[in-house]
Design a protein around this motif. Structure first.
Motif, PDB file in Angstrom:
ATOM      1  N   ILE A   3     109.725  67.473  66.477  1.00 57.82           N
ATOM      2  CA  ILE A   3     110.728  68.592  66.298  1.00 57.82           C
ATOM      3  C   ILE A   3     112.074  68.059  66.334  1.00 57.82           C
ATOM      4  CG2 ILE A   3     111.519  70.534  67.413  1.00 57.82           C
ATOM      5  CD1 ILE A   3     108.452  71.648  68.048  1.00 57.82           C
ATOM      6  N   LEU A   4     112.638  68.003  65.333  1.00 58.51           N
ATOM      7  CA  LEU A   4     114.545  67.353  64.768  1.00 58.51           C
ATOM      8  C   LEU A   4     115.379  68.641  65.623  1.00 58.51           C
ATOM      9  CD1 LEU A   4     113.896  65.789  61.248  1.00 58.51           C
ATOM     10  CD2 LEU A   4     112.950  65.244  63.389  1.00 58.51           C
ATOM     11  N   GLY A   5     116.202  67.714  66.173  1.00 50.54           N
ATOM     12  CA  GLY A   5     117.291  68.634  66.414  1.00 50.54           C
ATOM     13  C   GLY A   5     117.890  67.357  67.616  1.00 50.54           C
ATOM     14  N   ASP A   6     119.275  68.333  67.712  1.00 50.49           N
ATOM     15  CA  ASP A   6     120.520  67.271  68.372  1.00 50.49           C
ATOM     16  C   ASP A   6     120.626  68.047  69.363  1.00 50.49           C
ATOM     17  OD1 ASP A   6     121.242  69.607  67.004  1.00 50.49           O
ATOM     18  OD2 ASP A   6     123.309  68.616  66.065  1.00 50.49           O
ATOM     19  N   SER A   7     119.698  68.286  70.092  1.00 46.56           N
ATOM     20  CA  SER A   7     120.323  69.414  71.676  1.00 46.56           C
ATOM     21  C   SER A   7     120.256  68.745  72.664  1.00 46.56           C
ATOM     22  CB  SER A   7     119.372  70.470  71.386  1.00 46.56           C
ATOM     23  OG  SER A   7     119.347  71.096  70.491  1.00 46.56           O
ATOM     24  N   GLY A   8     120.100  67.547  72.475  1.00 45.23           N
ATOM     25  CA  GLY A   8     119.633  66.369  74.327  1.00 45.23           C
ATOM     26  C   GLY A   8     118.878  67.318  74.563  1.00 45.23           C
ATOM     27  N   ASP A   9     118.786  67.315  76.236  1.00 43.83           N
ATOM     28  CA  ASP A   9     118.455  67.761  77.229  1.00 43.83           C
ATOM     29  C   ASP A   9     119.022  69.254  77.792  1.00 43.83           C
ATOM     30  OD1 ASP A   9     116.587  65.693  77.648  1.00 43.83           O
ATOM     31  OD2 ASP A   9     118.227  64.732  79.558  1.00 43.83           O
ATOM     32  N   GLY A  10     119.347  69.916  76.803  1.00 41.57           N
ATOM     33  CA  GLY A  10     120.228  71.479  76.894  1.00 41.57           C
ATOM     34  C   GLY A  10     119.182  72.422  77.040  1.00 41.57           C
ATOM     35  N   ARG A  11     119.267  73.229  78.040  1.00 46.20           N
ATOM     36  CA  ARG A  11     118.302  73.874  78.112  1.00 46.20           C
ATOM     37  C   ARG A  11     118.642  75.349  77.791  1.00 46.20           C
ATOM     38  NH1 ARG A  11     114.341  72.138  81.553  1.00 46.20           N
ATOM     39  NH2 ARG A  11     113.617  73.806  81.896  1.00 46.20           N
ATOM     40  N   ILE A  12     117.721  75.428  76.968  1.00 45.61           N
ATOM     41  CA  ILE A  12     117.370  77.120  76.120  1.00 45.61           C
ATOM     42  C   ILE A  12     117.014  77.839  76.742  1.00 45.61           C
ATOM     43  CG2 ILE A  12     117.148  77.380  73.766  1.00 45.61           C
ATOM     44  CD1 ILE A  12     116.992  74.367  73.562  1.00 45.61           C
ATOM     45  N   SER A  13     118.168  79.293  76.652  1.00 52.40           N
ATOM     46  CA  SER A  13     117.233  80.287  77.365  1.00 52.40           C
ATOM     47  C   SER A  13     117.510  81.397  76.441  1.00 52.40           C
ATOM     48  CB  SER A  13     117.979  80.671  78.471  1.00 52.40           C
ATOM     49  OG  SER A  13     118.406  80.149  79.424  1.00 52.40           O
ATOM     50  N   SER A  14     116.686  81.303  75.527  1.00 49.55           N
ATOM     51  CA  SER A  14     115.389  82.129  74.596  1.00 49.55           C
ATOM     52  C   SER A  14     114.580  83.368  74.466  1.00 49.55           C
ATOM     53  CB  SER A  14     115.042  81.342  73.250  1.00 49.55           C
ATOM     54  OG  SER A  14     113.570  80.656  73.467  1.00 49.55           O
ATOM     55  N   MET A  33     118.480  63.327  67.750  1.00 48.79           N
ATOM     56  CA  MET A  33     119.445  62.584  66.652  1.00 48.79           C
ATOM     57  C   MET A  33     120.896  63.365  66.942  1.00 48.79           C
ATOM     58  SD  MET A  33     117.272  64.834  63.619  1.00 48.79           S
ATOM     59  CE  MET A  33     117.678  62.855  62.083  1.00 48.79           C
ATOM     60  N   SER A  34     121.699  62.586  66.255  1.00 47.78           N
ATOM     61  CA  SER A  34     123.179  62.883  66.362  1.00 47.78           C
ATOM     62  C   SER A  34     123.803  64.018  65.462  1.00 47.78           C
ATOM     63  CB  SER A  34     124.034  61.435  66.085  1.00 47.78           C
ATOM     64  OG  SER A  34     123.626  61.569  64.229  1.00 47.78           O
ATOM     65  N   GLU A  35     124.456  64.920  65.534  1.00 46.29           N
ATOM     66  CA  GLU A  35     125.203  65.957  65.441  1.00 46.29           C
ATOM     67  C   GLU A  35     124.513  65.714  63.921  1.00 46.29           C
ATOM     68  OE1 GLU A  35     128.686  69.479  64.852  1.00 46.29           O
ATOM     69  OE2 GLU A  35     128.482  68.464  66.262  1.00 46.29           O
ATOM     70  N   ALA A  36     125.506  64.474  63.111  1.00 50.50           N
ATOM     71  CA  ALA A  36     125.451  64.083  61.703  1.00 50.50           C
ATOM     72  C   ALA A  36     123.872  63.259  61.281  1.00 50.50           C
ATOM     73  CB  ALA A  36     126.803  62.652  61.423  1.00 50.50           C
ATOM     74  N   GLU A  37     123.217  63.190  62.219  1.00 56.98           N
ATOM     75  CA  GLU A  37     121.819  62.883  61.634  1.00 56.98           C
ATOM     76  C   GLU A  37     121.718  64.301  61.065  1.00 56.98           C
ATOM     77  OE1 GLU A  37     121.126  58.586  63.901  1.00 56.98           O
ATOM     78  OE2 GLU A  37     121.088  60.627  64.667  1.00 56.98           O
ATOM     79  N   TYR A  38     121.397  64.874  61.903  1.00 57.68           N
ATOM     80  CA  TYR A  38     120.467  66.042  61.970  1.00 57.68           C
ATOM     81  C   TYR A  38     120.728  67.078  61.112  1.00 57.68           C
ATOM     82  CZ  TYR A  38     118.110  70.862  63.433  1.00 57.68           C
ATOM     83  OH  TYR A  38     117.310  71.484  64.029  1.00 57.68           O
ATOM     84  N   LYS A  39     122.362  67.413  60.300  1.00 56.23           N
ATOM     85  CA  LYS A  39     122.618  68.143  59.369  1.00 56.23           C
ATOM     86  C   LYS A  39     122.453  66.952  58.539  1.00 56.23           C
ATOM     87  CE  LYS A  39     127.124  68.719  57.352  1.00 56.23           C
ATOM     88  NZ  LYS A  39     128.721  69.562  57.952  1.00 56.23           N
ATOM     89  N   ALA A  40     121.983  65.736  58.239  1.00 57.81           N
ATOM     90  CA  ALA A  40     122.383  65.346  56.919  1.00 57.81           C
ATOM     91  C   ALA A  40     120.327  65.572  56.560  1.00 57.81           C
ATOM     92  CB  ALA A  40     122.417  63.959  57.441  1.00 57.81           C
TER      93      ALA A  40
END
Length: 284
Positions: free
Chosen positions: A157-168, A222-229
């Motif tokens: 699963i790809l992303g650029d959210s690091g350890d950010g917690r997501i309250s979905s 990933m970095s934001e640029a890498e994930y965008k790509a």
């Protein structure tokens, strides 16, 4: 009379379903760009009216006799501020007594690029002098479960959210909240910060997918640029890829976290657990 814009969209249909539990279908207006797509709603007795954000005359007709309006945000990025203002102006002309709007979690302070047009719309609501409720929806869990197939195929699963917690929360949770606001005098005007009861990182999300699927799945940050790509590489348009990658970076900064539990309080039950949404997605 209660009207719902974007009524044939994923959220709109769920709101209609929630309303039908307590509201007679003849008192519900499905305001849609394509009436043909709402034929099933019309068959159930719901009033179907054409409403195009870009054609103010259709909005005037659609909102005639409407007491409460759910303005579901447009999906046309870059045009939403103008489109929403047109809908708000039409609602004011029609004498609508309450506008509920689906905004973004912590829109007033959010670093997400998505937040700008929501802030613009919230300002238009204040200027309209029509009573309003702002439903600041957090992330839909389906934003992630919708792409489980490639995750299972590639084991990542790809992303650029690091350890950010997501309250979905599940989309149906937000739909039920909108229905409560539209049908209860006690839950009317105000600002609601709506998010899931519990939060997770994308690494934890991947671990749950792996657990339920029995397949090796891990989160690759990933970095934001890498994930965008990477998103562009799988066929997403550049503006959409930029928006998604920006949102991931925002999540890393806490933009998608909220522990107020206003959503579960509003709907009178716990929000749908992450594991349940994943299980439903895997069962499809």
């Amino acid at each position: 009379m209660i009207a719902v814009t974007g009524a044939t969209g994923q959220l709109g249909r769920l709101v209609i379903e929630a309303l039908l539990k307590t509201v007679p279908p003849a008192q519900i207006v499905a305001a849609v760009r394509s009436t043909e797509k709402a034929a099933d709603l019309a068959a159930r007795g719901v009033q179907v009216r054409r409403a195009d954000y870009n054609e103010s005359a259709t909005l005037d007709d659609a909102f005639t006799g409407v007491k409460k309006l759910l303005l579901i945000s447009s999906n046309e990025l870059g045009k939403r501020g103008t489109q929403h203002r047109a809908a708000i102006d039409a609602a004011r002309r029609a004498g609508v007594e309450l506008i509920a709007y689906t905004s973004l979690l912590h829109a007033d302070t959010s670093p997400l690029g998505l937040a700008g047009e929501h802030r613009e719309t919230e300002a238009a609501l204040r200027e309209s002098m029509v009573p309003f409720a702002v439903l600041r929806n957090g992330w839909y869990t389906e934003n992630y479960t919708g792409s489980l197939a490639p995750a299972l195929e590639h084991g990542a699963i790809l992303g650029d959210s690091g350890d950010g917690r997501i309250s979905s929360a599940a989309r149906v949770d937000y739909a039920e909240a909108a229905a409560v606001v539209l049908t209860s005098d006690a839950q009317s005007s105000g600002i609601y910060e709506l998010a899931g009861d519990t939060a997770y990182t994308l690494a934890e999300f991947a671990a749950e997918v792996a657990k339920q699927s029995g397949k090796p799945v891990a989160y690759r940050d990933m970095s934001e640029a890498e994930y965008k790509a990477a998103l562009i590489g799988v066929g997403l348009p550049e503006p959409v890829a930029a928006l998604i990658s920006d949102s991931g970076t925002g999540a890393a900064k806490g933009a998608l976290f909220d522990d107020s539990r206003q959503l579960s309080k509003l709907i009178g039950r716990p929000t749908t657990p992450l594991a349940s949404v994943i299980a439903a997605a895997l069962a499809k």
